[in-house]
Design a protein around this motif. Structure first.
Motif, mmCIF file in Angstrom:
data_model
loop_
_atom_site.group_PDB
_atom_site.id
_atom_site.type_symbol
_atom_site.label_atom_id
_atom_site.label_comp_id
_atom_site.label_asym_id
_atom_site.label_seq_id
_atom_site.Cartn_x
_atom_site.Cartn_y
_atom_site.Cartn_z
ATOM 1 N N ALA A 182 0.890 -1.270 -0.087
ATOM 2 C CA ALA A 182 0.003 0.168 0.075
ATOM 3 C C ALA A 182 0.819 1.270 0.074
ATOM 4 N N GLU A 183 2.061 1.138 0.622
ATOM 5 C CA GLU A 183 3.117 2.481 0.639
ATOM 6 C C GLU A 183 3.704 2.604 -0.944
ATOM 7 N N LYS A 184 3.772 1.536 -1.608
ATOM 8 C CA LYS A 184 4.637 1.719 -2.749
ATOM 9 C C LYS A 184 3.775 1.903 -4.222
ATOM 10 N N TYR A 185 2.442 1.575 -4.412
ATOM 11 C CA TYR A 185 1.605 1.568 -5.586
ATOM 12 C C TYR A 185 0.358 2.344 -5.478
ATOM 13 N N SER A 186 -0.048 2.887 -6.309
ATOM 14 C CA SER A 186 -1.071 3.747 -6.263
ATOM 15 C C SER A 186 -2.092 2.418 -6.339
ATOM 16 N N VAL A 187 -3.570 2.977 -6.001
ATOM 17 C CA VAL A 187 -4.803 2.336 -5.971
ATOM 18 C C VAL A 187 -5.206 1.604 -7.023
ATOM 19 N N ALA A 188 -5.003 2.353 -8.027
ATOM 20 C CA ALA A 188 -5.508 1.710 -9.231
ATOM 21 C C ALA A 188 -4.380 0.438 -9.670
ATOM 22 N N THR A 189 -3.462 0.813 -9.617
ATOM 23 C CA THR A 189 -2.076 -0.351 -9.765
ATOM 24 C C THR A 189 -2.565 -1.643 -8.868
ATOM 25 N N GLN A 190 -2.641 -1.195 -7.616
ATOM 26 C CA GLN A 190 -2.930 -2.380 -6.553
ATOM 27 C C GLN A 190 -3.972 -3.258 -7.023
ATOM 28 N N ILE A 191 -5.152 -2.444 -7.213
ATOM 29 C CA ILE A 191 -6.291 -3.034 -7.936
ATOM 30 C C ILE A 191 -6.066 -4.047 -9.136
ATOM 31 N N MET A 192 -5.532 -3.379 -10.021
ATOM 32 C CA MET A 192 -5.060 -4.262 -11.297
ATOM 33 C C MET A 192 -3.940 -5.511 -10.863
ATOM 34 N N MET A 193 -3.359 -5.269 -10.031
ATOM 35 C CA MET A 193 -2.482 -6.298 -9.723
ATOM 36 C C MET A 193 -3.044 -7.403 -8.889
ATOM 37 N N GLY A 194 -3.937 -7.146 -8.167
ATOM 38 C CA GLY A 194 -4.795 -8.181 -7.148
ATOM 39 C C GLY A 194 -5.948 -8.755 -8.322
ATOM 40 N N GLY A 195 -6.476 -7.964 -9.121
ATOM 41 C CA GLY A 195 -7.487 -8.537 -10.289
ATOM 42 C C GLY A 195 -6.817 -9.491 -11.150
ATOM 43 N N VAL A 196 -5.458 -9.083 -11.651
ATOM 44 C CA VAL A 196 -4.871 -10.110 -12.608
ATOM 45 C C VAL A 196 -4.509 -11.383 -12.093
#
Length: 160
Positions: free
Chosen positions: A48-62
């Protein structure tokens, strides 16, 4: 031989010099030199400290979609294998190749049920302590955005 260095000559003689070794405290070394820092870099804290919310959702989704898709495919293969085996056994039984003693099967199933009930009552505290040790809920709370993306992706992977 007169030009030889006296230190080199003394290396063969174990009594001439004492070897000096450095004592390393492994617990302190492990605290200061963490393996993940070498692998992922010094700045490898919570995601959560390193990536934006959109990137986190994308990584989790993929990753969730990949896991769901694989779960679906492996589940279909396993269900086909178990169902096909059961189907073949029923055909063999109906054709007379296999004789099943249904009374004995019923007796063994009831015995297994009783055994599982006993074991389930004894295993419950062990399972609860394991869940508390793992602290999966803490991980999910710290990484809620990635976790929600993973769950969504997993459900989409199952549906595709």
């Amino acid at each position: 031989m007169a030009d030889a260095d006296p230190r080199e000559a003394g290396q063969d003689d174990p009594e001439s010099e004492e070897e000096v070794y450095e004592v390393v405290d492994l617990t302190e070394y492990a605290r200061t030199h963490q393996w993940w820092s070498r692998v992922f870099g010094n700045n490898s804290g919570p995601i959560a400290e390193k990536y934006s919310v959109a990137t986190q959702i994308m990584m989790g989704g993929v990753t969730g979609w990949c896991a769901g898709y694989l779960f679906q495919r492996v589940g279909k293969i396993a269900a086909t294998a178990v169902g096909g085996g059961f189907f073949l056994l029923q055909i063999a039984n109906h054709s007379g190749y296999v004789k099943v003693d249904w009374k004995k099967v019923e007796k063994d199933v009831n015995k297994a049920k009783r055994h599982l009930k006993k074991k389930a009552n004894k295993a419950a505290p062990e399972i609860n302590s394991f869940i508390e040790e793992v602290k999966a809920t803490d991980f999910i709370k710290r990484n809620i955005v990635v976790s929600s993306g993973f769950v969504g992706g997993f459900l989409l992977g199952l549906a595709s």
